[in-house]
Write a protein that holds these residues in place. Structure first.
Motif, PDB file in Angstrom:
ATOM      1  N   LEU A   1       0.833  -1.207   0.000  1.00  0.00           N
ATOM      2  CA  LEU A   1       0.000   0.000   0.000  1.00  0.00           C
ATOM      3  C   LEU A   1       0.870   1.260   0.000  1.00  0.00           C
ATOM      4  O   LEU A   1       0.599   2.221  -0.739  1.00  0.00           O
ATOM      5  CB  LEU A   1      -0.936   0.001   1.212  1.00  0.00           C
ATOM      6  CG  LEU A   1      -1.914   1.160   1.306  1.00  0.00           C
ATOM      7  CD1 LEU A   1      -2.858   1.156   0.117  1.00  0.00           C
ATOM      8  CD2 LEU A   1      -2.696   1.070   2.610  1.00  0.00           C
ATOM      9  N   GLY A   2       1.918   1.258   0.800  1.00  0.00           N
ATOM     10  CA  GLY A   2       2.824   2.404   0.832  1.00  0.00           C
ATOM     11  C   GLY A   2       3.521   2.607  -0.497  1.00  0.00           C
ATOM     12  O   GLY A   2       3.657   3.743  -0.977  1.00  0.00           O
TER      13      GLY A   2
ATOM     14  N   VAL B   1       6.142   3.334   5.753  1.00  0.00           N
ATOM     15  CA  VAL B   1       6.708   4.615   5.332  1.00  0.00           C
ATOM     16  C   VAL B   1       7.960   4.425   4.475  1.00  0.00           C
ATOM     17  O   VAL B   1       8.177   5.166   3.518  1.00  0.00           O
ATOM     18  CB  VAL B   1       7.016   5.495   6.567  1.00  0.00           C
ATOM     19  CG1 VAL B   1       7.604   6.816   6.154  1.00  0.00           C
ATOM     20  CG2 VAL B   1       5.764   5.710   7.374  1.00  0.00           C
ATOM     21  N   LYS B   2       8.774   3.446   4.796  1.00  0.00           N
ATOM     22  CA  LYS B   2       9.983   3.212   4.001  1.00  0.00           C
ATOM     23  C   LYS B   2       9.627   2.786   2.580  1.00  0.00           C
ATOM     24  O   LYS B   2      10.229   3.256   1.621  1.00  0.00           O
ATOM     25  CB  LYS B   2      10.865   2.157   4.663  1.00  0.00           C
ATOM     26  CG  LYS B   2      11.567   2.654   5.889  1.00  0.00           C
ATOM     27  CD  LYS B   2      12.474   1.592   6.468  1.00  0.00           C
ATOM     28  CE  LYS B   2      13.134   2.134   7.728  1.00  0.00           C
ATOM     29  NZ  LYS B   2      13.988   1.145   8.372  1.00  0.00           N
ATOM     30  N   ALA B   3       8.623   1.932   2.447  1.00  0.00           N
ATOM     31  CA  ALA B   3       8.179   1.514   1.114  1.00  0.00           C
ATOM     32  C   ALA B   3       7.616   2.711   0.347  1.00  0.00           C
ATOM     33  O   ALA B   3       7.853   2.855  -0.855  1.00  0.00           O
ATOM     34  CB  ALA B   3       7.132   0.414   1.222  1.00  0.00           C
ATOM     35  N   PHE B   4       6.882   3.564   1.044  1.00  0.00           N
ATOM     36  CA  PHE B   4       6.339   4.783   0.442  1.00  0.00           C
ATOM     37  C   PHE B   4       7.452   5.668  -0.096  1.00  0.00           C
ATOM     38  O   PHE B   4       7.431   6.084  -1.259  1.00  0.00           O
ATOM     39  CB  PHE B   4       5.502   5.531   1.487  1.00  0.00           C
ATOM     40  CG  PHE B   4       5.033   6.890   1.068  1.00  0.00           C
ATOM     41  CD1 PHE B   4       3.987   7.035   0.170  1.00  0.00           C
ATOM     42  CD2 PHE B   4       5.616   8.038   1.588  1.00  0.00           C
ATOM     43  CE1 PHE B   4       3.535   8.286  -0.205  1.00  0.00           C
ATOM     44  CE2 PHE B   4       5.185   9.296   1.227  1.00  0.00           C
ATOM     45  CZ  PHE B   4       4.132   9.420   0.317  1.00  0.00           C
ATOM     46  N   ALA B   5       8.457   5.925   0.735  1.00  0.00           N
ATOM     47  CA  ALA B   5       9.546   6.821   0.351  1.00  0.00           C
ATOM     48  C   ALA B   5      10.383   6.238  -0.784  1.00  0.00           C
ATOM     49  O   ALA B   5      10.720   6.939  -1.748  1.00  0.00           O
ATOM     50  CB  ALA B   5      10.423   7.126   1.557  1.00  0.00           C
TER      51      ALA B   5
ATOM     52  N   LEU C   1       5.435  14.663   5.912  1.00  0.00           N
ATOM     53  CA  LEU C   1       4.087  14.609   6.493  1.00  0.00           C
ATOM     54  C   LEU C   1       3.676  13.188   6.869  1.00  0.00           C
ATOM     55  O   LEU C   1       2.999  12.975   7.878  1.00  0.00           O
ATOM     56  CB  LEU C   1       3.062  15.187   5.514  1.00  0.00           C
ATOM     57  CG  LEU C   1       3.031  16.697   5.362  1.00  0.00           C
ATOM     58  CD1 LEU C   1       2.057  17.097   4.257  1.00  0.00           C
ATOM     59  CD2 LEU C   1       2.643  17.369   6.665  1.00  0.00           C
ATOM     60  N   PHE C   2       4.073  12.224   6.062  1.00  0.00           N
ATOM     61  CA  PHE C   2       3.654  10.846   6.300  1.00  0.00           C
ATOM     62  C   PHE C   2       4.696  10.007   7.030  1.00  0.00           C
ATOM     63  O   PHE C   2       4.559   8.793   7.106  1.00  0.00           O
ATOM     64  CB  PHE C   2       3.305  10.167   4.966  1.00  0.00           C
ATOM     65  CG  PHE C   2       2.029  10.671   4.359  1.00  0.00           C
ATOM     66  CD1 PHE C   2       0.819  10.420   4.963  1.00  0.00           C
ATOM     67  CD2 PHE C   2       2.051  11.403   3.187  1.00  0.00           C
ATOM     68  CE1 PHE C   2      -0.358  10.884   4.407  1.00  0.00           C
ATOM     69  CE2 PHE C   2       0.882  11.869   2.617  1.00  0.00           C
ATOM     70  CZ  PHE C   2      -0.332  11.610   3.228  1.00  0.00           C
ATOM     71  N   LYS C   3       5.716  10.647   7.599  1.00  0.00           N
ATOM     72  CA  LYS C   3       6.789   9.862   8.229  1.00  0.00           C
ATOM     73  C   LYS C   3       6.332   9.090   9.465  1.00  0.00           C
ATOM     74  O   LYS C   3       6.925   8.077   9.803  1.00  0.00           O
ATOM     75  CB  LYS C   3       7.987  10.747   8.547  1.00  0.00           C
ATOM     76  CG  LYS C   3       7.790  11.687   9.702  1.00  0.00           C
ATOM     77  CD  LYS C   3       9.036  12.483   9.965  1.00  0.00           C
ATOM     78  CE  LYS C   3       8.787  13.445  11.120  1.00  0.00           C
ATOM     79  NZ  LYS C   3       9.938  14.258  11.399  1.00  0.00           N
ATOM     80  N   ASP C   4       5.287   9.524  10.129  1.00  0.00           N
ATOM     81  CA  ASP C   4       4.829   8.843  11.341  1.00  0.00           C
ATOM     82  C   ASP C   4       3.467   8.167  11.166  1.00  0.00           C
ATOM     83  O   ASP C   4       2.818   7.834  12.150  1.00  0.00           O
ATOM     84  CB  ASP C   4       4.742   9.848  12.499  1.00  0.00           C
ATOM     85  CG  ASP C   4       6.102  10.381  12.894  1.00  0.00           C
ATOM     86  OD1 ASP C   4       7.075   9.611  12.814  1.00  0.00           O
ATOM     87  OD2 ASP C   4       6.196  11.566  13.263  1.00  0.00           O
ATOM     88  N   THR C   5       3.049   7.949   9.938  1.00  0.00           N
ATOM     89  CA  THR C   5       1.734   7.360   9.704  1.00  0.00           C
ATOM     90  C   THR C   5       1.747   5.857   9.975  1.00  0.00           C
ATOM     91  O   THR C   5       2.779   5.198   9.864  1.00  0.00           O
ATOM     92  CB  THR C   5       1.245   7.631   8.270  1.00  0.00           C
ATOM     93  OG1 THR C   5      -0.111   7.213   8.166  1.00  0.00           O
ATOM     94  CG2 THR C   5       2.077   6.896   7.255  1.00  0.00           C
TER      95      THR C   5
END
Length: 145
Positions: free
Chosen positions: A37-38, A98-102, A89-93
């Motif tokens: 999902l990220g 979050v790592k996959a997102f980044a 903004l999404f670092k603590d979601t």
């Protein structure tokens, strides 16, 4: 959207989407559903931002060609800053990994920029207007057009 603009968009979006699909698969295997999902969110965000940027850049080239280079530089700086803001903004979601997102966001952005550079290098863009050169020659030599 003229066919050349659509072709440029496809030449950039398809490789970025492919990179996003790879990131989703790898993140899903490594981090599970939240990783997938990220990665999907990161790739979609990169494609959205870069697509809007390409549209703005093409609009600028057509309407304000004297600002094209400055607008291109400013646009990439703004895009990268906005992407950085989204990562912050999404670092603590807890919605997704979050790592996959980044990683997916960065990978899709880099692939988009490389594909855009390749598309520009492959494009056949005249730097001299052939019709203007023809008309100048016929005016100088007195030959009919």
């Amino acid at each position: 959207m003229p066919s050349n603009d659509a072709r440029n968009l496809l030449q950039c979006a398809v490789p970025a989407a492919a990179a996003g699909a790879v990131a989703v698969a790898v993140s899903g295997a490594v981090a599970g559903g939240k990783g997938a999902l990220g990665a999907a969110a990161g790739a979609a965000l990169a494609i959205l931002f870069m697509g809007i940027g390409l549209y703005v850049l093409q609009w600028t080239a057509k309407t304000l060609p004297q600002l094209f280079q400055a607008m291109g530089l400013m646009l990439y700086v703004v895009q990268l800053l906005l992407l950085l803001i989204f990562v912050a903004l999404f670092k603590d979601t807890s919605l997704f990994n979050v790592k996959a997102f980044a990683v997916s966001l960065v990978a899709a952005t880099v692939v988009w920029m490389a594909a855009q550079a390749r598309a520009h290098l492959k494009a056949r863009i005249f730097y001299v207007d052939p019709e203007a050169v023809k008309s100048e020659r016929s005016e100088k030599t007195g030959l009919p057009s």
